[in-house]
Design a protein around this motif. Structure first.
Motif, PDB file in Angstrom:
ATOM      1  N   PHE A 176      -5.272 -26.227  15.236  1.00 51.26           N
ATOM      2  CA  PHE A 176      -5.509 -25.536  16.096  1.00 51.26           C
ATOM      3  C   PHE A 176      -5.048 -24.011  15.848  1.00 51.26           C
ATOM      4  O   PHE A 176      -6.386 -23.544  16.239  1.00 51.26           O
ATOM      5  CB  PHE A 176      -4.982 -25.786  17.766  1.00 51.26           C
ATOM      6  N   VAL A 177      -4.151 -23.446  15.608  1.00 50.40           N
ATOM      7  CA  VAL A 177      -4.398 -22.229  14.990  1.00 50.40           C
ATOM      8  C   VAL A 177      -5.551 -21.936  14.212  1.00 50.40           C
ATOM      9  O   VAL A 177      -5.586 -20.982  14.188  1.00 50.40           O
ATOM     10  CB  VAL A 177      -2.708 -22.190  14.389  1.00 50.40           C
ATOM     11  N   PHE A 178      -5.240 -22.910  13.429  1.00 55.72           N
ATOM     12  CA  PHE A 178      -6.657 -22.239  12.267  1.00 55.72           C
ATOM     13  C   PHE A 178      -7.940 -21.697  13.012  1.00 55.72           C
ATOM     14  O   PHE A 178      -8.750 -21.386  12.310  1.00 55.72           O
ATOM     15  CB  PHE A 178      -7.184 -23.087  10.682  1.00 55.72           C
ATOM     16  N   ALA A 179      -8.298 -22.503  14.054  1.00 55.88           N
ATOM     17  CA  ALA A 179      -9.284 -23.309  14.619  1.00 55.88           C
ATOM     18  C   ALA A 179      -9.388 -21.251  15.657  1.00 55.88           C
ATOM     19  O   ALA A 179     -11.059 -21.047  15.571  1.00 55.88           O
ATOM     20  CB  ALA A 179      -9.781 -23.817  16.333  1.00 55.88           C
ATOM     21  N   THR A 180      -8.629 -20.725  15.749  1.00 54.39           N
ATOM     22  CA  THR A 180      -9.032 -19.343  15.961  1.00 54.39           C
ATOM     23  C   THR A 180      -9.252 -18.707  15.357  1.00 54.39           C
ATOM     24  O   THR A 180      -9.605 -17.599  15.619  1.00 54.39           O
ATOM     25  CB  THR A 180      -7.421 -19.152  16.884  1.00 54.39           C
TER      26      THR A 180
ATOM     27  N   ARG B 140      -9.455 -26.493   8.079  1.00 53.43           N
ATOM     28  CA  ARG B 140      -8.610 -27.660   8.727  1.00 53.43           C
ATOM     29  C   ARG B 140      -9.254 -29.135   8.601  1.00 53.43           C
ATOM     30  O   ARG B 140      -7.700 -30.011   9.190  1.00 53.43           O
ATOM     31  CB  ARG B 140      -9.411 -27.859   9.414  1.00 53.43           C
ATOM     32  N   MET B 141     -10.052 -29.746   8.065  1.00 55.15           N
ATOM     33  CA  MET B 141      -9.793 -30.913   7.737  1.00 55.15           C
ATOM     34  C   MET B 141      -8.378 -30.743   6.856  1.00 55.15           C
ATOM     35  O   MET B 141      -8.017 -32.319   6.700  1.00 55.15           O
ATOM     36  CB  MET B 141     -11.476 -31.417   6.495  1.00 55.15           C
ATOM     37  N   ALA B 142      -8.279 -30.969   6.135  1.00 57.01           N
ATOM     38  CA  ALA B 142      -6.895 -30.730   5.062  1.00 57.01           C
ATOM     39  C   ALA B 142      -5.716 -31.237   6.148  1.00 57.01           C
ATOM     40  O   ALA B 142      -5.243 -31.938   5.923  1.00 57.01           O
ATOM     41  CB  ALA B 142      -6.682 -29.504   3.736  1.00 57.01           C
ATOM     42  N   LEU B 143      -5.634 -30.219   6.617  1.00 58.22           N
ATOM     43  CA  LEU B 143      -4.720 -30.741   7.510  1.00 58.22           C
ATOM     44  C   LEU B 143      -4.353 -31.883   8.711  1.00 58.22           C
ATOM     45  O   LEU B 143      -3.701 -32.342   8.560  1.00 58.22           O
ATOM     46  CB  LEU B 143      -4.018 -28.875   8.308  1.00 58.22           C
TER      47      LEU B 143
END
Length: 392
Positions: free
Chosen positions: A180-184, A80-83
Protein backbone atom coordinates in the motif's frame (compact mmCIF):
# COMPACT_ATOMS: atom_id res chain seq x y z
CA UNK A 1 7.27 14.07 -26.83
CA UNK A 2 6.42 12.49 -23.47
CA UNK A 3 5.73 14.81 -20.50
CA UNK A 4 8.30 14.74 -17.69
CA UNK A 5 7.66 12.03 -15.15
CA UNK A 6 7.08 12.89 -11.47
CA UNK A 7 10.09 12.51 -9.23
CA UNK A 8 10.55 11.73 -5.56
CA UNK A 9 12.65 13.59 -3.05
CA UNK A 10 15.88 11.78 -2.21
CA UNK A 11 14.80 11.38 1.42
CA UNK A 12 11.41 9.87 0.59
CA UNK A 13 12.79 7.65 -2.17
CA UNK A 14 15.54 6.19 0.01
CA UNK A 15 13.45 6.01 3.18
CA UNK A 16 10.59 4.01 1.65
CA UNK A 17 12.92 1.85 -0.43
CA UNK A 18 15.06 1.03 2.61
CA UNK A 19 12.04 0.13 4.74
CA UNK A 20 10.71 -2.22 2.06
CA UNK A 21 14.14 -3.67 1.46
CA UNK A 22 14.52 -4.35 5.17
CA UNK A 23 11.42 -6.56 5.20
CA UNK A 24 12.49 -8.35 2.03
CA UNK A 25 16.04 -8.86 3.32
CA UNK A 26 14.71 -10.36 6.54
CA UNK A 27 12.67 -12.77 4.44
CA UNK A 28 15.71 -13.62 2.32
CA UNK A 29 18.10 -14.13 5.26
CA UNK A 30 15.75 -15.65 7.82
CA UNK A 31 16.86 -19.21 7.08
CA UNK A 32 20.59 -18.50 7.32
CA UNK A 33 21.18 -18.50 11.10
CA UNK A 34 18.09 -20.55 11.97
CA UNK A 35 18.32 -23.28 9.34
CA UNK A 36 18.49 -26.14 11.89
CA UNK A 37 15.51 -24.71 13.84
CA UNK A 38 13.25 -24.27 10.82
CA UNK A 39 14.31 -27.66 9.47
CA UNK A 40 13.19 -29.31 12.72
CA UNK A 41 9.96 -27.31 12.63
CA UNK A 42 8.95 -28.57 9.19
CA UNK A 43 10.22 -32.10 9.86
CA UNK A 44 13.33 -32.05 7.65
CA UNK A 45 17.08 -32.15 8.10
CA UNK A 46 19.31 -29.20 7.25
CA UNK A 47 20.45 -30.61 3.91
CA UNK A 48 16.85 -31.20 2.77
CA UNK A 49 15.70 -27.72 3.75
CA UNK A 50 18.84 -26.28 2.18
CA UNK A 51 17.83 -27.97 -1.07
CA UNK A 52 14.38 -26.40 -0.86
CA UNK A 53 16.01 -23.02 -0.35
CA UNK A 54 17.89 -23.86 -3.53
CA UNK A 55 14.50 -24.28 -5.19
CA UNK A 56 13.49 -20.88 -3.84
CA UNK A 57 16.59 -19.29 -5.33
CA UNK A 58 16.11 -21.12 -8.64
CA UNK A 59 12.78 -19.35 -9.08
CA UNK A 60 14.83 -16.19 -9.52
CA UNK A 61 15.54 -17.43 -13.04
CA UNK A 62 12.15 -15.93 -13.90
CA UNK A 63 13.40 -12.49 -12.86
CA UNK A 64 14.30 -11.40 -16.43
CA UNK A 65 10.64 -11.76 -17.39
CA UNK A 66 9.63 -9.36 -14.63
CA UNK A 67 12.41 -6.98 -15.64
CA UNK A 68 11.20 -6.85 -19.24
CA UNK A 69 7.64 -6.32 -18.03
CA UNK A 70 8.81 -3.54 -15.72
CA UNK A 71 10.59 -1.82 -18.62
CA UNK A 72 7.26 -1.87 -20.45
CA UNK A 73 4.67 -1.25 -17.71
CA UNK A 74 6.61 0.41 -14.91
CA UNK A 75 8.72 -0.73 -11.96
CA UNK A 76 6.16 0.22 -9.32
CA UNK A 77 3.59 -2.31 -10.55
CA UNK A 78 6.09 -5.15 -10.55
CA UNK A 79 7.38 -4.18 -7.09
CA UNK A 80 3.85 -4.27 -5.66
CA UNK A 81 3.16 -7.63 -7.29
CA UNK A 82 6.37 -8.99 -5.76
CA UNK A 83 5.43 -7.79 -2.28
CA UNK A 84 2.04 -9.51 -2.45
CA UNK A 85 3.66 -12.70 -3.72
CA UNK A 86 6.03 -12.66 -0.76
CA UNK A 87 3.13 -12.09 1.63
CA UNK A 88 1.32 -15.13 0.22
CA UNK A 89 4.44 -17.27 0.55
CA UNK A 90 4.93 -16.43 4.22
CA UNK A 91 1.30 -17.00 5.10
CA UNK A 92 1.61 -20.43 3.52
CA UNK A 93 4.80 -21.13 5.48
CA UNK A 94 3.25 -19.98 8.74
CA UNK A 95 0.35 -22.42 8.35
CA UNK A 96 2.27 -25.26 6.66
CA UNK A 97 1.48 -28.76 7.88
CA UNK A 98 2.89 -30.84 5.00
CA UNK A 99 6.06 -30.84 2.88
CA UNK A 100 4.19 -29.80 -0.31
CA UNK A 101 3.12 -26.59 1.45
CA UNK A 102 6.74 -25.77 2.28
CA UNK A 103 7.76 -26.45 -1.33
CA UNK A 104 5.02 -24.20 -2.72
CA UNK A 105 5.71 -21.46 -0.18
CA UNK A 106 9.43 -21.36 -0.97
CA UNK A 107 8.74 -21.37 -4.72
CA UNK A 108 6.46 -18.33 -4.30
CA UNK A 109 9.08 -16.69 -2.10
CA UNK A 110 11.67 -17.14 -4.84
CA UNK A 111 9.39 -15.56 -7.42
CA UNK A 112 8.80 -12.58 -5.14
CA UNK A 113 12.46 -12.06 -4.29
CA UNK A 114 13.49 -12.34 -7.94
CA UNK A 115 10.94 -9.72 -8.95
CA UNK A 116 11.41 -7.27 -6.08
CA UNK A 117 15.15 -6.70 -5.63
CA UNK A 118 16.31 -5.93 -9.22
CA UNK A 119 13.26 -3.83 -10.00
CA UNK A 120 13.72 -1.81 -6.81
CA UNK A 121 17.31 -1.19 -7.92
CA UNK A 122 16.08 -0.13 -11.36
CA UNK A 123 13.34 2.05 -9.81
CA UNK A 124 15.88 3.91 -7.67
CA UNK A 125 18.54 4.04 -10.42
CA UNK A 126 16.10 5.78 -12.77
CA UNK A 127 15.58 8.49 -10.15
CA UNK A 128 19.25 9.15 -9.42
CA UNK A 129 22.06 10.48 -11.65
CA UNK A 130 25.04 8.14 -12.04
CA UNK A 131 27.35 10.23 -9.84
CA UNK A 132 24.91 9.80 -6.91
CA UNK A 133 23.78 6.26 -7.61
CA UNK A 134 26.24 4.38 -5.41
CA UNK A 135 25.30 6.71 -2.55
CA UNK A 136 21.59 5.99 -2.98
CA UNK A 137 21.87 2.25 -3.59
CA UNK A 138 24.44 1.96 -0.81
CA UNK A 139 22.02 3.57 1.64
CA UNK A 140 19.26 1.18 0.60
CA UNK A 141 21.64 -1.69 1.31
CA UNK A 142 21.81 -0.52 4.93
CA UNK A 143 18.70 -2.67 5.15
CA UNK A 144 20.79 -5.81 4.62
CA UNK A 145 22.90 -4.88 7.64
CA UNK A 146 19.89 -3.85 9.73
CA UNK A 147 18.45 -7.28 9.02
CA UNK A 148 21.15 -8.76 11.21
CA UNK A 149 21.33 -5.94 13.73
CA UNK A 150 17.57 -5.72 14.32
CA UNK A 151 15.63 -8.26 12.31
CA UNK A 152 17.35 -11.60 12.84
CA UNK A 153 18.41 -10.92 16.41
CA UNK A 154 14.78 -10.14 17.34
CA UNK A 155 13.57 -13.17 15.41
CA UNK A 156 15.86 -15.37 17.49
CA UNK A 157 14.18 -14.11 20.66
CA UNK A 158 10.75 -14.35 19.06
CA UNK A 159 11.29 -17.98 18.10
CA UNK A 160 12.33 -18.88 21.65
CA UNK A 161 9.24 -17.16 23.10
CA UNK A 162 6.50 -17.99 20.57
CA UNK A 163 7.76 -20.68 18.18
CA UNK A 164 9.08 -20.76 14.64
CA UNK A 165 5.84 -19.85 12.82
CA UNK A 166 5.31 -16.36 14.28
CA UNK A 167 8.03 -14.53 12.27
CA UNK A 168 6.44 -15.64 9.00
CA UNK A 169 3.06 -14.20 10.01
CA UNK A 170 4.65 -10.85 10.89
CA UNK A 171 6.55 -10.76 7.60
CA UNK A 172 3.34 -11.38 5.64
CA UNK A 173 1.61 -8.46 7.37
CA UNK A 174 4.60 -6.20 6.67
CA UNK A 175 4.66 -7.08 2.96
CA UNK A 176 0.98 -6.21 2.55
CA UNK A 177 1.52 -2.89 4.32
CA UNK A 178 4.47 -1.99 2.06
CA UNK A 179 2.37 -2.81 -0.99
CA UNK A 180 0.00 0.00 0.00
CA UNK A 181 2.92 2.36 0.63
CA UNK A 182 4.31 1.78 -2.88
CA UNK A 183 0.85 2.42 -4.30
CA UNK A 184 1.26 6.07 -3.22
CA UNK A 185 4.50 6.58 -5.18
CA UNK A 186 4.84 7.84 -8.76
CA UNK A 187 6.64 5.48 -11.08
CA UNK A 188 10.06 6.51 -12.35
CA UNK A 189 10.03 4.76 -15.72
CA UNK A 190 11.90 6.99 -18.17
CA UNK A 191 12.48 4.74 -21.13
CA UNK A 192 11.24 6.50 -24.25
CA UNK A 193 10.48 3.37 -26.27
CA UNK A 194 9.72 0.43 -24.00
CA UNK A 195 10.00 -3.02 -25.58
CA UNK A 196 7.00 -4.58 -27.24
CA UNK A 197 5.28 -7.60 -25.74
CA UNK A 198 7.13 -9.85 -28.21
CA UNK A 199 10.46 -8.27 -27.25
CA UNK A 200 9.64 -8.70 -23.57
CA UNK A 201 9.58 -12.46 -24.05
CA UNK A 202 13.10 -12.40 -25.47
CA UNK A 203 14.63 -11.63 -22.09
CA UNK A 204 17.97 -13.40 -22.26
CA UNK A 205 19.50 -11.72 -25.33
CA UNK A 206 20.75 -8.19 -24.85
CA UNK A 207 21.23 -5.91 -27.88
CA UNK A 208 24.71 -5.23 -29.33
CA UNK A 209 26.81 -2.49 -27.82
CA UNK A 210 28.29 -3.06 -24.42
CA UNK A 211 27.05 -6.63 -24.28
CA UNK A 212 30.32 -8.39 -23.37
CA UNK A 213 31.03 -6.13 -20.41
CA UNK A 214 27.40 -6.34 -19.28
CA UNK A 215 27.34 -10.13 -19.25
CA UNK A 216 30.78 -10.22 -17.60
CA UNK A 217 29.58 -7.87 -14.85
CA UNK A 218 26.62 -10.17 -14.21
CA UNK A 219 28.86 -13.24 -14.13
CA UNK A 220 31.32 -11.66 -11.70
CA UNK A 221 28.49 -10.71 -9.35
CA UNK A 222 26.97 -14.19 -9.55
CA UNK A 223 30.27 -15.91 -8.72
CA UNK A 224 30.86 -13.64 -5.74
CA UNK A 225 27.27 -14.12 -4.58
CA UNK A 226 27.52 -17.91 -4.82
CA UNK A 227 30.68 -17.90 -2.72
CA UNK A 228 29.10 -15.74 -0.02
CA UNK A 229 25.82 -17.64 0.04
CA UNK A 230 27.64 -20.92 0.69
CA UNK A 231 28.90 -19.43 3.94
CA UNK A 232 25.68 -17.58 4.82
CA UNK A 233 23.53 -20.68 4.48
CA UNK A 234 25.93 -22.89 6.40
CA UNK A 235 27.29 -20.73 9.21
CA UNK A 236 24.28 -21.36 11.47
CA UNK A 237 24.80 -25.11 11.17
CA UNK A 238 28.57 -24.66 11.58
CA UNK A 239 28.32 -22.59 14.79
CA UNK A 240 25.44 -24.62 16.26
CA UNK A 241 27.35 -27.85 15.73
CA UNK A 242 30.85 -26.81 16.77
CA UNK A 243 30.01 -24.25 19.47
CA UNK A 244 26.56 -25.47 20.63
CA UNK A 245 24.69 -22.22 19.86
CA UNK A 246 20.88 -22.11 20.12
CA UNK A 247 18.28 -19.72 18.64
CA UNK A 248 18.95 -16.65 20.81
CA UNK A 249 22.74 -17.05 20.51
CA UNK A 250 22.49 -17.48 16.73
CA UNK A 251 20.42 -14.30 16.68
CA UNK A 252 23.20 -12.56 18.59
CA UNK A 253 25.72 -13.74 15.98
CA UNK A 254 23.46 -12.31 13.26
CA UNK A 255 23.39 -9.04 15.25
CA UNK A 256 27.20 -8.92 15.26
CA UNK A 257 27.47 -9.78 11.56
CA UNK A 258 24.95 -7.06 10.79
CA UNK A 259 27.42 -4.44 12.00
CA UNK A 260 30.01 -5.71 9.54
CA UNK A 261 27.41 -5.46 6.77
CA UNK A 262 26.48 -1.95 7.87
CA UNK A 263 30.12 -0.84 7.80
CA UNK A 264 30.37 -2.07 4.22
CA UNK A 265 27.18 -0.38 3.03
CA UNK A 266 28.10 2.91 4.69
CA UNK A 267 31.52 2.72 3.04
CA UNK A 268 29.85 2.26 -0.35
CA UNK A 269 27.59 5.28 0.14
CA UNK A 270 30.60 7.43 1.11
CA UNK A 271 33.42 6.19 -1.11
CA UNK A 272 32.30 4.18 -4.17
CA UNK A 273 31.13 7.18 -6.22
CA UNK A 274 34.49 8.82 -5.51
CA UNK A 275 36.90 5.97 -6.18
CA UNK A 276 34.90 4.34 -8.96
CA UNK A 277 32.44 1.47 -9.09
CA UNK A 278 34.72 -1.03 -10.83
CA UNK A 279 37.62 -0.33 -8.48
CA UNK A 280 35.31 -0.77 -5.49
CA UNK A 281 34.09 -4.11 -6.82
CA UNK A 282 37.69 -5.27 -7.16
CA UNK A 283 38.50 -4.22 -3.59
CA UNK A 284 35.51 -6.13 -2.26
CA UNK A 285 36.27 -9.29 -4.21
CA UNK A 286 39.97 -9.29 -3.30
CA UNK A 287 39.23 -8.77 0.40
CA UNK A 288 36.66 -11.57 0.49
CA UNK A 289 39.13 -13.88 -1.26
CA UNK A 290 41.64 -13.38 1.56
CA UNK A 291 38.86 -13.93 4.11
CA UNK A 292 37.79 -17.26 2.63
CA UNK A 293 41.39 -18.47 2.57
CA UNK A 294 41.86 -17.59 6.26
CA UNK A 295 38.49 -18.87 7.48
CA UNK A 296 39.47 -22.48 8.30
CA UNK A 297 42.70 -21.33 9.94
CA UNK A 298 40.81 -19.07 12.36
CA UNK A 299 38.13 -21.62 13.27
CA UNK A 300 39.81 -22.10 16.64
CA UNK A 301 37.10 -20.69 18.93
CA UNK A 302 33.78 -18.90 18.63
CA UNK A 303 35.17 -15.35 18.69
CA UNK A 304 37.77 -15.69 15.89
CA UNK A 305 35.34 -17.78 13.82
CA UNK A 306 32.63 -15.10 14.00
CA UNK A 307 35.23 -12.38 13.41
CA UNK A 308 36.54 -13.88 10.17
CA UNK A 309 33.00 -14.56 8.93
CA UNK A 310 32.18 -10.90 9.66
CA UNK A 311 35.27 -9.43 7.99
CA UNK A 312 34.75 -11.60 4.92
CA UNK A 313 31.09 -10.57 4.73
CA UNK A 314 32.13 -6.94 5.04
CA UNK A 315 34.34 -7.16 1.96
CA UNK A 316 31.71 -9.17 0.08
CA UNK A 317 29.03 -6.62 0.93
CA UNK A 318 31.25 -3.71 -0.15
CA UNK A 319 31.91 -5.41 -3.46
CA UNK A 320 28.36 -6.56 -4.21
CA UNK A 321 26.72 -3.23 -3.30
CA UNK A 322 29.25 -1.45 -5.53
CA UNK A 323 28.35 -3.99 -8.21
CA UNK A 324 24.73 -2.76 -8.40
CA UNK A 325 25.48 0.77 -9.68
CA UNK A 326 28.22 -0.61 -11.94
CA UNK A 327 25.70 -2.96 -13.56
CA UNK A 328 22.94 -0.34 -13.66
CA UNK A 329 24.83 1.80 -16.19
CA UNK A 330 26.13 -0.95 -18.49
CA UNK A 331 23.02 -0.61 -20.72
CA UNK A 332 20.85 2.25 -19.41
CA UNK A 333 18.16 1.88 -22.09
CA UNK A 334 17.53 -1.70 -20.93
CA UNK A 335 18.10 -1.17 -17.21
CA UNK A 336 15.18 -3.26 -15.95
CA UNK A 337 16.15 -6.18 -18.17
CA UNK A 338 19.84 -5.92 -17.26
CA UNK A 339 19.23 -5.69 -13.51
CA UNK A 340 16.77 -8.58 -13.62
CA UNK A 341 19.13 -10.73 -15.70
CA UNK A 342 21.88 -10.01 -13.19
CA UNK A 343 19.59 -10.93 -10.33
CA UNK A 344 18.51 -14.11 -12.09
CA UNK A 345 22.11 -15.18 -12.60
CA UNK A 346 22.97 -14.43 -8.97
CA UNK A 347 19.90 -16.26 -7.69
CA UNK A 348 20.77 -19.16 -9.95
CA UNK A 349 24.25 -19.24 -8.45
CA UNK A 350 22.77 -19.11 -4.96
CA UNK A 351 20.70 -22.16 -5.91
CA UNK A 352 23.98 -23.99 -6.34
CA UNK A 353 25.17 -22.54 -3.02
CA UNK A 354 22.05 -23.78 -1.22
CA UNK A 355 22.86 -27.31 -2.32
CA UNK A 356 26.63 -27.13 -1.96
CA UNK A 357 27.06 -25.06 1.23
CA UNK A 358 25.34 -27.29 3.83
CA UNK A 359 26.45 -30.42 1.96
CA UNK A 360 30.13 -29.41 1.91
CA UNK A 361 30.04 -28.48 5.58
CA UNK A 362 28.28 -31.66 6.74
CA UNK A 363 30.41 -34.00 4.63
CA UNK A 364 33.82 -32.32 4.38
CA UNK A 365 34.02 -29.57 7.00
CA UNK A 366 34.76 -25.86 7.16
CA UNK A 367 37.92 -25.99 5.01
CA UNK A 368 36.14 -27.44 1.97
CA UNK A 369 33.31 -24.94 2.39
CA UNK A 370 35.58 -21.88 2.68
CA UNK A 371 38.17 -22.80 0.06
CA UNK A 372 35.53 -23.65 -2.55
CA UNK A 373 34.20 -20.12 -2.00
CA UNK A 374 37.74 -18.80 -2.45
CA UNK A 375 37.97 -20.53 -5.83
CA UNK A 376 34.71 -18.91 -6.93
CA UNK A 377 35.75 -15.38 -6.00
CA UNK A 378 39.12 -15.87 -7.71
CA UNK A 379 37.19 -16.47 -10.95
CA UNK A 380 35.08 -13.40 -10.18
CA UNK A 381 38.21 -11.29 -9.69
CA UNK A 382 39.70 -12.38 -13.03
CA UNK A 383 36.41 -11.69 -14.80
CA UNK A 384 36.28 -8.09 -13.56
CA UNK A 385 39.95 -7.49 -14.28
CA UNK A 386 39.87 -8.63 -17.90
CA UNK A 387 36.28 -8.26 -19.15
CA UNK A 388 34.40 -5.55 -17.24
CA UNK A 389 34.63 -1.87 -18.07
CA UNK A 390 32.96 1.07 -16.37
CA UNK A 391 30.66 3.11 -18.59
CA UNK A 392 29.39 6.27 -16.85
Amino acid sequence: MQPPLPTLSFRRLIGISTAARFLVDVSAQIFNPFLPIFAAGVGMNVVQLGQLIGLRNAMGLFAPVTGALADRFGYQRVIRMALLTLAASFLLLAFSTAPWMVVLALALCGLGLGAFVPNLHAFVSNQLPYHQRARGLGMIEYAWALTGILGLSLIGLLIEQTGWRTPFLLLAVGMVAMNFVFATLPDSQRQQSPPSAAQALNTLLLPPGNRRSTYATMLAGALSYCAAMQIMLAYGVWLADQYQLEAAALGTVAFVLGWFDLAASVSVSFFTDRIGKRRSVLIGIAGSLVGYLLMPLLNLALLPAVAIIGVTRCFFEFGIVSHFPLLSEQMPAHRGQVMSLGAALSLGSSTVAAFSGPWLLVNFGVAALAWSSAALVLLSLLTVLFLVRETP
